[in-house]
Design an enzyme around this catalytic site. Structure first.
Site, PDB file in Angstrom:
ATOM      1  N   LYS A  58       1.043  -0.850  -0.371  1.00 39.51           N
ATOM      2  CA  LYS A  58       0.339  -0.409   0.362  1.00 39.51           C
ATOM      3  C   LYS A  58       1.111   1.425  -0.059  1.00 39.51           C
ATOM      4  O   LYS A  58       0.367   2.345  -1.046  1.00 39.51           O
ATOM      5  CB  LYS A  58      -0.804  -0.111   1.151  1.00 39.51           C
ATOM      6  CG  LYS A  58      -2.135  -1.191   1.165  1.00 39.51           C
ATOM      7  CD  LYS A  58      -2.850  -1.039   2.748  1.00 39.51           C
ATOM      8  CE  LYS A  58      -3.867  -2.121   2.190  1.00 39.51           C
ATOM      9  NZ  LYS A  58      -4.081  -2.484   3.324  1.00 39.51           N
TER      10      LYS A  58
ATOM     11  N   GLN B 141      -3.499  -1.491  10.321  1.00 38.85           N
ATOM     12  CA  GLN B 141      -4.049  -2.708   9.420  1.00 38.85           C
ATOM     13  C   GLN B 141      -4.563  -3.447  10.656  1.00 38.85           C
ATOM     14  O   GLN B 141      -3.569  -3.653  11.628  1.00 38.85           O
ATOM     15  CB  GLN B 141      -2.323  -2.982   9.063  1.00 38.85           C
ATOM     16  CG  GLN B 141      -2.981  -4.016   8.030  1.00 38.85           C
ATOM     17  CD  GLN B 141      -3.436  -3.349   6.659  1.00 38.85           C
ATOM     18  OE1 GLN B 141      -3.235  -2.843   6.194  1.00 38.85           O
ATOM     19  NE2 GLN B 141      -3.852  -5.439   6.415  1.00 38.85           N
TER      20      GLN B 141
ATOM     21  N   ASP C 132     -10.436   3.693   5.487  1.00 37.98           N
ATOM     22  CA  ASP C 132     -11.247   2.482   5.461  1.00 37.98           C
ATOM     23  C   ASP C 132     -12.724   2.094   4.917  1.00 37.98           C
ATOM     24  O   ASP C 132     -13.019   1.414   4.682  1.00 37.98           O
ATOM     25  CB  ASP C 132     -10.546   1.515   5.907  1.00 37.98           C
ATOM     26  CG  ASP C 132      -9.272   0.752   6.045  1.00 37.98           C
ATOM     27  OD1 ASP C 132      -8.563   1.069   4.979  1.00 37.98           O
ATOM     28  OD2 ASP C 132      -8.204   1.191   6.428  1.00 37.98           O
TER      29      ASP C 132
END
Ligand code: NAP
Length: 284
Positions: free
Chosen positions: A53, A97, A120
């Site tokens: 990412k 994460q 997200d």
């Protein structure tokens, strides 16, 4: 027998990333879009995902600030870092994460991130806005699935959509996204009775269960659009989806491969979400 058209998620992601890169290089400000990424612990997969990412963000011109915290980091320490990043005007997106170590409550962490810096789409405020059809930040994998479906030019309004999997990160937000576009959406899960009776009515079938090659041609309506979200690591270290690609290709009209389907587009959507947060925060 006409074979399904394979939807190349990798190429679509590249196109989106190229467009974003051009927008970022055209910026007339010295404040660059910046994404903070946090990993707690030494989960190998998490480190690979976040490295990817960060790399892709940097490739399009998004700056990254990576935080690597040890597995004994307390919930309070993580919350303190998130508060600092929430207040830091040079940071436009914050990604923690998952999974987190068991000692840290994931929901507490998700809710601590400023909803306007959530990239997200997991923050309850953003999930609520999606339910109200006033989307702010939407989860990346559902956005990736929608992008793939749109590339087929099939009509979403009125389509029978069946989603297998009801997770908060894939199935549920995707159901809301497609219902907002007037699809008739059915969500199936492990307790669903007679799964095939549902899937065989699906004009669009999306599978997100985490069970290698579970869906074969007997679950698929003739000429359906089939989107495979699953990522399963096999003993021989290869990756496959939840759909048996070789068996479904002769029945579907469109089909996504694994890898190079939903996966790369999910990261592309993360970059889009970071850009969107940045432009909103800078009022561009
Ligand atoms: P999850 O939280 O484990 O949820 C799996 C869902 O599938 C649950 O709702 C479960 O039902 C349902 N399910 C499991 N077995 C089933 C069966 N035999 N029949 C019907 N439903 C079944 O998983 P997730 O996080 O949504 O991820 C799903 C898959 O997508 C995984 O392979 C994951 O690696 C992959 N994924 C890929 C991306 C990407 O970028 N491509 C992103 C996220 C996830 P219950 O709720 O009843 O248990």
């Amino acid at each position: 027998m006409k074979q399904a058209i394979i939807l190349d998620g990798q190429q679509m992601a590249q196109e989106l990333n190229n467009q974003l890169k051009a927008k970022i290089s055209d910026l007339k400000t010295s404040i660059m879009p910046t994404l903070a990424t946090i990993i707690v612990g030494d989960n190998e997969a998490s480190h690979i995902y976040v490295a990817n990412k960060n790399k892709q963000a940097n490739n399009v011109g998004i700056q990254t600030k990576a935080f690597y915290l040890t597995s004994d980091t307390s919930e309070n320490e993580l919350l303190k870092l998130i508060t600092k990043l929430n207040q830091d005007e040079s940071v436009h997106g914050i990604l923690v994460q998952l999974p987190l170590p068991k000692s840290i409550n994931e929901q507490t962490i998700i809710e601590a991130i400023d909803a306007n810096k959530d990239v997200d789409g997991f923050h309850p405020k953003n999930l609520g806005l999606l339910m109200l059809n006033k989307p702010n930040t939407v989860a990346c994998t559902p956005l990736a699935c929608l992008h793939l479906i749109k590339q087929t030019n099939c009509q979403i309004s009125g389509a029978n959509v069946v989603i297998i999997g009801r997770s908060n990160i894939v199935g549920k937000p995707l159901a809301a996204l497609l219902a907002n576009l007037d699809a008739t959406v059915t969500i199936c899960h492990a307790k669903t009775k007679n799964l095939k009776t549902h899937t065989l009515s699906a004009d669009i079938l999306i599978v997100a269960i985490g069970n290698p090659r579970f869906i074969d041609e007997s679950y698929v309506k003739e000429r359906a659009v089939v989107i495979d979200v699953g990522i399963n690591r096999l003993a021989n270290k290869t990756i496959c989806g939840d759909v048996d690609f070789a068996k479904v290709i002769d029945k579907a009209s469109f089909l996504t491969p694994v890898p190079k389907g939903v996966g790369p587009l999910t990261i592309a959507m993360l970059l889009q979400n970071t850009w969107n947060n940045y432009t909103k925060q800078l009022k561009l």
